[in-house]
Motif scaffolding. Structure first.
Motif, PDB file in Angstrom:
ATOM      1  N   ARG A   1     -72.789 -93.021  75.297  1.00 44.75           N
ATOM      2  CA  ARG A   1     -73.348 -93.925  74.295  1.00 44.75           C
ATOM      3  C   ARG A   1     -74.587 -94.607  74.890  1.00 44.75           C
ATOM      4  O   ARG A   1     -74.553 -95.735  75.303  1.00 44.75           O
ATOM      5  CB  ARG A   1     -72.307 -94.961  73.866  1.00 44.75           C
ATOM      6  CG  ARG A   1     -71.090 -94.344  73.159  1.00 44.75           C
ATOM      7  CD  ARG A   1     -70.090 -95.415  72.763  1.00 44.75           C
ATOM      8  NE  ARG A   1     -68.974 -94.866  72.012  1.00 44.75           N
ATOM      9  CZ  ARG A   1     -67.842 -94.425  72.559  1.00 44.75           C
ATOM     10  NH1 ARG A   1     -67.685 -94.463  73.874  1.00 44.75           N
ATOM     11  NH2 ARG A   1     -66.868 -93.959  71.806  1.00 44.75           N
TER      12      ARG A   1
ATOM     13  N   ASP B   1     -71.403 -95.020  63.110  1.00 47.21           N
ATOM     14  CA  ASP B   1     -72.037 -95.978  64.031  1.00 47.21           C
ATOM     15  C   ASP B   1     -72.338 -97.257  63.258  1.00 47.21           C
ATOM     16  O   ASP B   1     -73.480 -97.563  62.926  1.00 47.21           O
ATOM     17  CB  ASP B   1     -73.314 -95.392  64.616  1.00 47.21           C
ATOM     18  CG  ASP B   1     -73.953 -96.288  65.674  1.00 47.21           C
ATOM     19  OD1 ASP B   1     -73.286 -97.265  66.102  1.00 47.21           O
ATOM     20  OD2 ASP B   1     -75.104 -96.032  66.059  1.00 47.21           O
TER      21      ASP B   1
ATOM     22  N   LYS C   1     -75.827 -97.994  73.360  1.00 53.02           N
ATOM     23  CA  LYS C   1     -74.862 -99.077  73.128  1.00 53.02           C
ATOM     24  C   LYS C   1     -75.446-100.443  73.448  1.00 53.02           C
ATOM     25  O   LYS C   1     -75.172-101.427  72.760  1.00 53.02           O
ATOM     26  CB  LYS C   1     -73.604 -98.826  73.952  1.00 53.02           C
ATOM     27  CG  LYS C   1     -72.493 -99.824  73.662  1.00 53.02           C
ATOM     28  CD  LYS C   1     -71.194 -99.447  74.374  1.00 53.02           C
ATOM     29  CE  LYS C   1     -70.079-100.445  74.033  1.00 53.02           C
ATOM     30  NZ  LYS C   1     -68.807-100.062  74.689  1.00 53.02           N
TER      31      LYS C   1
END
Length: 382
Positions: free
Chosen positions: A375, A125, A378
């Protein structure tokens, strides 16, 4: 898939092969001098634009150079990270002044480069990174933070550095990229010892490091877009063009054939089975790379073969190295042996350029059309 060179490609291959064969013994003395020799002959930065110091050639020409280098067992260029990742980023996002100052020296290995992306809490990430760059009031920036797993940072003269410049916006939109002088005050490089005893990776600390705004790559806050340029080039360079990852399957087969007679009948059967599986997987990775080269040769853009080739190539290379070490028997306990060293290096290759898990997600989502991974963070600030 087209296995044959075009007439132009065949002529280029003959030129490359003749030069490398004539000069193959010159690489061992000085890796920088070897790269400079190849550059002066036109075999480094083949696809780079002429105004960036390159040859303005085709990806297929570069692939042929890589293939002929591998065929002769010559080592990779010392500045491969600079050529494959950092330089293309400067070409796309750098100023004319940056291109003039950096690119030709990078190609000749006058300067070595590294890529400063991953952090202890931001590996797969990457957008979660915490290294901060703040305005210093004099038109420049001050950088504080830590990077890790940085290959060749202990030798590098420069690096491309991804930082966070805005923590109040979604994490992908608050990043900015810079060129950093690795010898600048406040930069500390600490090599990390790998399980093969070598130290190619490093952790790098930035303690209030001053970076002029003229060293910024792209606009403030657009660092993720700049980083994608780097990552796409990295994955393509590691995805293989038929040269493979690790030892050649033919080399492993020869190694096993020379030693299999000393095994018990049951172990001989198991060794042959494992060799067969690993050999077929390695050939699959090789021909996936050839398929990519066929598309490039016909003027098409490469597809998902880079991710698939890198994923399958590292897996088959590890399987074959494991087999070679097991066939050695008692000799496998000897530290520093060729096969043991390869076995210890390959787990790192499975992380570099996108971990196996990341590449599986790419293939699942972009090739197979599977639903994307959730996600939930995000759009959240870092």
């Amino acid at each position: 898939m087209d296995f044959d060179d075009t007439p132009d490609e065949a002529a280029w291959r003959a030129e490359v092969r003749a030069f490398l064969t004539a000069h193959r013994d010159e690489h061992a003395a000085d890796p920088r001098a070897w790269q400079a020799l190849l550059y002066d002959a036109g075999f480094v930065g083949v696809t780079w634009p002429a105004d960036a110091g390159g040859r303005g050639g085709t990806p297929m020409q570069q692939a042929i150079v890589d293939q002929e280098t591998a065929r002769l067992g010559l080592p990779a260029l010392i500045n491969l990270i600079g050529i494959g990742m950092c330089g293309p980023t400067v070409i796309v996002h750098g100023s004319d002044d940056q291109k003039r100052r950096y690119l030709k020296r990078l190609l000749r290995a006058d300067d070595l480069w590294c890529q400063l992306f991953s952090e202890p809490a931001a590996g797969s990430d990457l957008a979660a990174l915490r290294t901060r760059a703040v305005r210093d009031g004099n038109g420049g920036w001050r950088v504080t933070g830590q990077k890790v797993w940085t290959t060749l940072a202990h030798l590098a003269d420069y690096g491309i550095l991804l930082t966070r410049t805005n923590a109040d916006v979604p994490k992908h939109r608050g990043l900015t990229m810079f060129v950093v002088d690795m010898k600048a005050p406040g930069v500390t490089v600490r090599p990390l010892r790998q399980m093969n005893g070598e130290s190619h990776f490093n952790e790098v600390f930035f303690d209030d490091v001053a970076i002029p705004d003229t060293e910024r790559l792209g606009e403030p806050g657009q660092g993720w877009t700049v980083a994608l340029t780097t990552l796409m080039n990295e994955r393509l360079s590691l995805g293989g063009g038929g040269t493979g990852v690790g030892a050649k399957p033919e080399t492993v087969a020869r190694h096993v054939a020379e030693r299999i007679g000393g095994l018990s009948p049951d172990r001989q059967v198991l060794a042959r089975q494992q060799l067969g599986r690993g050999y077929v997987a390695a050939l699959g990775a090789r021909y996936t790379g050839y398929r990519q080269l066929s598309r490039i040769s016909h003027g098409e853009l490469p597809g998902p073969e880079a991710s698939a080739g890198k994923l399958s190539g590292t897996r088959s290379a590890r399987d074959l190295a494991d087999l070679a070490v097991r066939v050695l028997g008692e000799d496998a306990a000897v530290a520093g042996g060729t096969w043991q060293n390869l076995q210890a290096v390959l787990p790192g290759m499975a992380i570099a350029g996108g971990s196996d898990q990341v590449l599986r997600n790419i293939i699942g989502e972009r090739v197979l059309g599977l639903p994307a991974e959730p996600r939930v963070d995000k759009g959240a600030p870092a």
